[in-house]
Design a protein around this motif. Structure first.
Motif, PDB file in Angstrom:
ATOM      1  N   CYS A  46       0.860  -1.190   0.000  1.00 18.91           N
ATOM      2  CA  CYS A  46       0.000   0.000   0.000  1.00 18.91           C
ATOM      3  C   CYS A  46       0.896   1.239   0.000  1.00 18.91           C
ATOM      4  CB  CYS A  46      -0.875  -0.032   1.251  1.00 18.91           C
ATOM      5  SG  CYS A  46      -1.909   1.427   1.450  1.00 18.91           S
ATOM      6  N   ILE A  55      -2.965   0.285  -3.988  1.00 17.94           N
ATOM      7  CA  ILE A  55      -3.004  -0.988  -3.257  1.00 17.94           C
ATOM      8  C   ILE A  55      -2.700  -2.126  -4.228  1.00 17.94           C
ATOM      9  CG2 ILE A  55      -4.348  -2.476  -1.712  1.00 17.94           C
ATOM     10  CD1 ILE A  55      -6.022   0.644  -2.600  1.00 17.94           C
ATOM     11  N   ILE A 350      -9.911  -1.031   3.111  1.00 18.30           N
ATOM     12  CA  ILE A 350      -8.824  -0.120   3.496  1.00 18.30           C
ATOM     13  C   ILE A 350      -9.435   0.907   4.451  1.00 18.30           C
ATOM     14  CG2 ILE A 350      -6.991   1.439   2.716  1.00 18.30           C
ATOM     15  CD1 ILE A 350      -6.761  -1.315   1.424  1.00 18.30           C
TER      16      ILE A 350
END
Length: 480
Positions: A46, A55, A350
């Motif tokens: 990331c 990502i 996320i």
């Protein structure tokens, strides 16, 4: 010199960061439906800057990663465009600190690639890189941008080499060849004049990057090092690793004397890797465990006890990796001093986590936001390679970050030629990456051998003709 063993009991002391707390973003401000990679490589997978979140994703064949504009939160469509030019799994991604739409990636296909993300993000899959860099003979596990110099990129491969790339010319200009096993981590000091590495050979090294000279080396038998970070200008290093009793441990070192750590502290008995993050502006250290949901944080000082435990952010959701927002992307009006982007693989989520200093006043808090490294490089590649060191160009966060970078990346026009570093042609060592490529290379070499044999026969015939002509000239009556 005796190593200080620190007690785990929190030491309460006067500190403006004693009550820092972690605040998880609301679900609508998270990024959902992301097929986060299942690769077990110990990286964050990331990267984040003030404009984009990137990502690494799970993909069938080759390697890919998503690039999402930060304002595009919520559920991400399954067919969202990807950056998918690599032929092998992507192992690391890093944004250029000075040009916010340029990202570097490295892969199991032995290449490093530089990508230019269009304004507003991707509209279709991106397969063509701005630059494709070949120089490693095995997969490439790490990439790091130089902290003060534009267009200088470091890459570390499973061939045990660190290559320094000058992206102005698109070629490696230096090779650091002092490691005897896989390099696990790289970290720079503030001005980028020193590089520290951890390695599977259980050694911690401080290296002068331009010459490749090892200035300090520690053989870590009792503290098996995994990760290392320079602690700003304190002339200290912090490593995370495993003790001889297989407990997670951190150690603090003097960068000019690695014979013995200044302190060692055991954290817990969990098995996941500990990722260290250091904020030089607040002197705060964050420790996040891979596979658990906790983030511990400490304040670091130059005086004993060096390391003061502050608090722990707890969460039941395990993290695979964490992206970190640069300082100029933080919300200063909310007294946010650090922001993580947590990868929760099981949920495809996320999750932004803001570290906040509680303050009653709404005005700008000068004491927690000193001048910080900005988006302007201090040096050109030629200046840095010529031996100049310079501290980062600082900026104030007072007005909020509105300024966009004026810098534009210009890809060099590359000719096909050999890449020679330290007397070794690196391109000679680049292996074919697929079976088809191997066959193509084989047939190409067969054609080349056939052509060279024919050329040799023609040259033999020509030599014989010239020899006959010479003989005739010598025997002609004019020469009598």
């Amino acid at each position: 010199m005796t190593v200080t063993k620190m007690s785990w009991r929190p030491q309460y002391r006067s500190s403006k960061f004693r009550n820092v707390y972690g605040k998880v973003a609301n679900r609508e401000h998270c990024f959902d439906g992301i097929p986060i990679t299942k690769n077990v490589h110990d990286n964050h997978f990331c990267a984040v800057n003030a404009r984009f979140l990137a990502i690494v994703t799970e993909s069938a064949g080759g390697g890919s990663f998503l690039v999402i504009p930060l304002e595009q939160t919520g559920r991400i469509e399954p067919n969202y465009p990807k950056v998918c030019g690599h032929q092998g799994n992507v192992l690391d991604i890093k944004w250029n600190p000075f040009i916010d739409n340029i990202i570097a990636s490295c892969s199991e296909d032995t290449s490093v690639r530089i990508w230019e993300i269009p304004e507003g993000g991707l509209k279709r899959n991106m397969t063509e890189a701005l630059l494709e860099l070949h120089g490693h003979s095995r997969r490439v596990g790490l990439v790091e941008w130089h902290p003060t110099t534009n267009n200088i990129l470091f890459s570390a491969g499973y061939d045990y080499k660190v290559l320094i790339w000058n992206l102005d010319v698109g070629e490696p200009v230096k090779m650091i060849d002092c490691h005897s096993d896989v390099i696990l981590c790289m970290s720079f000091n503030t001005d980028g004049s020193l590089l520290t590495t951890t390695c599977k050979d259980k050694k911690l090294r401080v290296i002068e990057p331009r010459s490749g000279r090892v200035l300090q080396e520690a053989n870590c038998k009792n503290h098996r090092v995994n990760r290392v970070v320079f602690l700003g200008n304190m002339k200290r290093l912090l490593t995370t690793g495993v003790s001889r009793w297989n407990t997670r441990q951190i150690a603090l070192w003097d960068q000019e004397d690695l014979s013995m750590p200044l302190i060692e502290e055991e954290i817990d008995g969990l098995s996941g890797l500990l990722f260290p993050f250091y904020d030089a502006d607040t002197h705060m250290l964050y420790l996040a465990g891979k596979g658990d949901g906790n983030i511990r944080y400490y304040e670091i000082s130059t005086e004993k006890p060096y390391l003061s435990y502050l608090m722990e952010f707890r969460s039941p959701a395990p993290q695979k990796g964490l992206g970190v927002m640069p300082k100029h992307g933080l919300d200063v009006s909310a007294c946010e001093v650090f922001r993580f982007y947590k990868l929760v693989t099981l949920k495809g989520l996320i999750e932004p986590i803001s570290m906040i200093v509680p303050r009653r006043s709404d005005s700008y808090q000068e004491d927690i936001y000193p001048m910080t490294p900005g988006t302007e490089p201090a040096l050109t590649p030629d200046e840095w390679l010529g031996g100049i060191n310079r501290d980062p160009v600082l900026m104030s966060l007072k007005e909020g970050y509105k300024k966009s970078s004026k810098m534009v990346f210009k890809a060099p026009i590359k000719e096909k030629k050999s890449v020679v570093v330290n007397g070794i042609d690196l391109l000679e060592n680049v292996p074919p990456r697929t079976e088809n490529e191997l066959l193509r290379m084989f047939f190409r070499q067969q054609d080349e051998i056939r052509r060279l044999k024919e050329e040799l026969v023609q040259k033999d015939i020509r030599i014989r003709q010239l020899q006959l002509e010479l003989k005739n000239l010598r025997n002609s009556p004019k020469n009598c």
